[in-house]
Scaffold this motif. Structure first.
Motif, PDB file in Angstrom:
ATOM      1  N   ARG A   4       1.026  -1.295  -0.339  1.00  0.00           N
ATOM      2  CA  ARG A   4      -0.085   0.218  -0.238  1.00  0.00           C
ATOM      3  C   ARG A   4       1.378   1.305   0.005  1.00  0.00           C
ATOM      4  O   ARG A   4       0.539   2.394  -0.251  1.00  0.00           O
ATOM      5  N   ARG A   5       1.678   1.003   0.903  1.00  0.00           N
ATOM      6  CA  ARG A   5       3.127   2.613   0.932  1.00  0.00           C
ATOM      7  C   ARG A   5       2.843   2.837  -0.456  1.00  0.00           C
ATOM      8  O   ARG A   5       3.787   3.705  -0.940  1.00  0.00           O
ATOM      9  N   ARG A   6       3.873   1.553  -1.722  1.00  0.00           N
ATOM     10  CA  ARG A   6       4.884   1.489  -2.638  1.00  0.00           C
ATOM     11  C   ARG A   6       3.350   2.817  -3.141  1.00  0.00           C
ATOM     12  O   ARG A   6       3.397   3.156  -4.201  1.00  0.00           O
ATOM     13  N   ARG A   7       2.253   2.156  -3.236  1.00  0.00           N
ATOM     14  CA  ARG A   7       0.971   2.457  -4.512  1.00  0.00           C
ATOM     15  C   ARG A   7       0.896   3.746  -3.895  1.00  0.00           C
ATOM     16  O   ARG A   7       1.093   4.859  -5.357  1.00  0.00           O
ATOM     17  N   ARG A   8       1.246   4.342  -3.439  1.00  0.00           N
ATOM     18  CA  ARG A   8       0.897   5.780  -2.496  1.00  0.00           C
ATOM     19  C   ARG A   8       2.379   6.444  -3.211  1.00  0.00           C
ATOM     20  O   ARG A   8       2.036   7.540  -3.463  1.00  0.00           O
ATOM     21  N   ILE A   9       3.134   6.119  -3.130  1.00  0.00           N
ATOM     22  CA  ILE A   9       4.472   7.111  -3.438  1.00  0.00           C
ATOM     23  C   ILE A   9       4.214   6.879  -5.442  1.00  0.00           C
ATOM     24  O   ILE A   9       4.580   7.758  -5.396  1.00  0.00           O
ATOM     25  N   GLY A  10       3.684   6.017  -6.493  1.00  0.00           N
ATOM     26  CA  GLY A  10       3.643   5.449  -7.415  1.00  0.00           C
ATOM     27  C   GLY A  10       3.161   6.617  -7.777  1.00  0.00           C
ATOM     28  O   GLY A  10       3.166   7.540  -8.980  1.00  0.00           O
ATOM     29  N   ARG A  11       1.319   7.341  -7.031  1.00  0.00           N
ATOM     30  CA  ARG A  11       0.528   7.643  -7.680  1.00  0.00           C
ATOM     31  C   ARG A  11       1.244   9.345  -7.501  1.00  0.00           C
ATOM     32  O   ARG A  11       0.441  10.072  -8.041  1.00  0.00           O
ATOM     33  N   TRP A  12       1.821   9.357  -6.492  1.00  0.00           N
ATOM     34  CA  TRP A  12       2.336  11.030  -6.341  1.00  0.00           C
ATOM     35  C   TRP A  12       3.886  11.043  -7.273  1.00  0.00           C
ATOM     36  O   TRP A  12       3.779  12.136  -8.088  1.00  0.00           O
ATOM     37  N   LEU A  13       4.567  10.160  -7.302  1.00  0.00           N
ATOM     38  CA  LEU A  13       5.381  10.545  -8.100  1.00  0.00           C
ATOM     39  C   LEU A  13       5.741  10.421  -9.558  1.00  0.00           C
ATOM     40  O   LEU A  13       6.386  10.781 -10.501  1.00  0.00           O
ATOM     41  N   ALA A  14       4.871   9.617  -9.630  1.00  0.00           N
ATOM     42  CA  ALA A  14       4.462   9.922 -11.775  1.00  0.00           C
ATOM     43  C   ALA A  14       4.199  10.834 -11.581  1.00  0.00           C
ATOM     44  O   ALA A  14       4.381  11.256 -12.611  1.00  0.00           O
ATOM     45  N   PRO A  15       3.393  11.724 -11.769  1.00  0.00           N
ATOM     46  CA  PRO A  15       2.432  13.036 -12.032  1.00  0.00           C
ATOM     47  C   PRO A  15       3.646  14.309 -12.316  1.00  0.00           C
ATOM     48  O   PRO A  15       4.402  15.171 -12.937  1.00  0.00           O
ATOM     49  N   VAL A  16       4.366  14.134 -11.315  1.00  0.00           N
ATOM     50  CA  VAL A  16       5.539  15.322 -11.230  1.00  0.00           C
ATOM     51  C   VAL A  16       6.467  14.717 -11.780  1.00  0.00           C
ATOM     52  O   VAL A  16       7.178  15.178 -12.465  1.00  0.00           O
ATOM     53  N   ALA A  17       6.636  13.608 -12.057  1.00  0.00           N
ATOM     54  CA  ALA A  17       7.629  12.949 -13.053  1.00  0.00           C
ATOM     55  C   ALA A  17       7.223  13.453 -14.210  1.00  0.00           C
ATOM     56  O   ALA A  17       7.714  14.174 -15.401  1.00  0.00           O
ATOM     57  N   LEU A  18       5.795  12.958 -14.416  1.00  0.00           N
ATOM     58  CA  LEU A  18       5.225  13.653 -16.227  1.00  0.00           C
ATOM     59  C   LEU A  18       5.355  15.116 -16.077  1.00  0.00           C
ATOM     60  O   LEU A  18       5.905  15.507 -17.281  1.00  0.00           O
TER      61      LEU A  18
END
Length: 112
Positions: A4-18
């Motif tokens: 669950r923690r990995r999923r939260r980081i991925g959801r935050w990091l993907a838009p920032v990278a884009l």
């Protein structure tokens, strides 16, 4: 819990990278367009133009451009200045040319 923690980081990091990639692409394209529009500015240009000395006869034989291809943002007066051909001559050689409707890619005669 770890999943669950990995999923939260991925959801935050993907838009920032884009967004970061989009800003970087915009900066590169904008910088490239600015450099194409103003080649006469100094800066870190590595191009050099060789200078040639010619005698009187050789200078008279040099070819003049017979036509100019209009670039985006060009005006007849700017074309006249760039090519060294008087504006009156351009207008005389191109009687159907309308200065208000110039478009990129259009050919303008400079000499007969």
């Amino acid at each position: 819990m770890v999943n669950r923690r990995r999923r939260r980081i991925g959801r935050w990091l993907a838009p920032v990278a884009l967004i970061t990639c989009a800003v970087a692409v915009y900066a590169v394209v904008d910088n490239t367009l600015l450099n194409e529009d103003s080649p006469s500015q100094g800066g870190n240009s590595t191009q050099s133009t060789p200078t040639k000395t010619t005698s009187g006869k050789a200078a008279k034989k040099s070819k003049r451009r017979r036509a100019y291809v209009v670039k985006s943002g060009d005006t007849l007066s700017a074309i006249s200045i760039k090519t060294g051909v008087p504006l009156v001559t351009i207008q005389r050689l191109n009687p159907k040319l309308d200065a208000n409707t110039l478009h990129a890619g259009q050919r303008v005669r400079l000499s007969q």
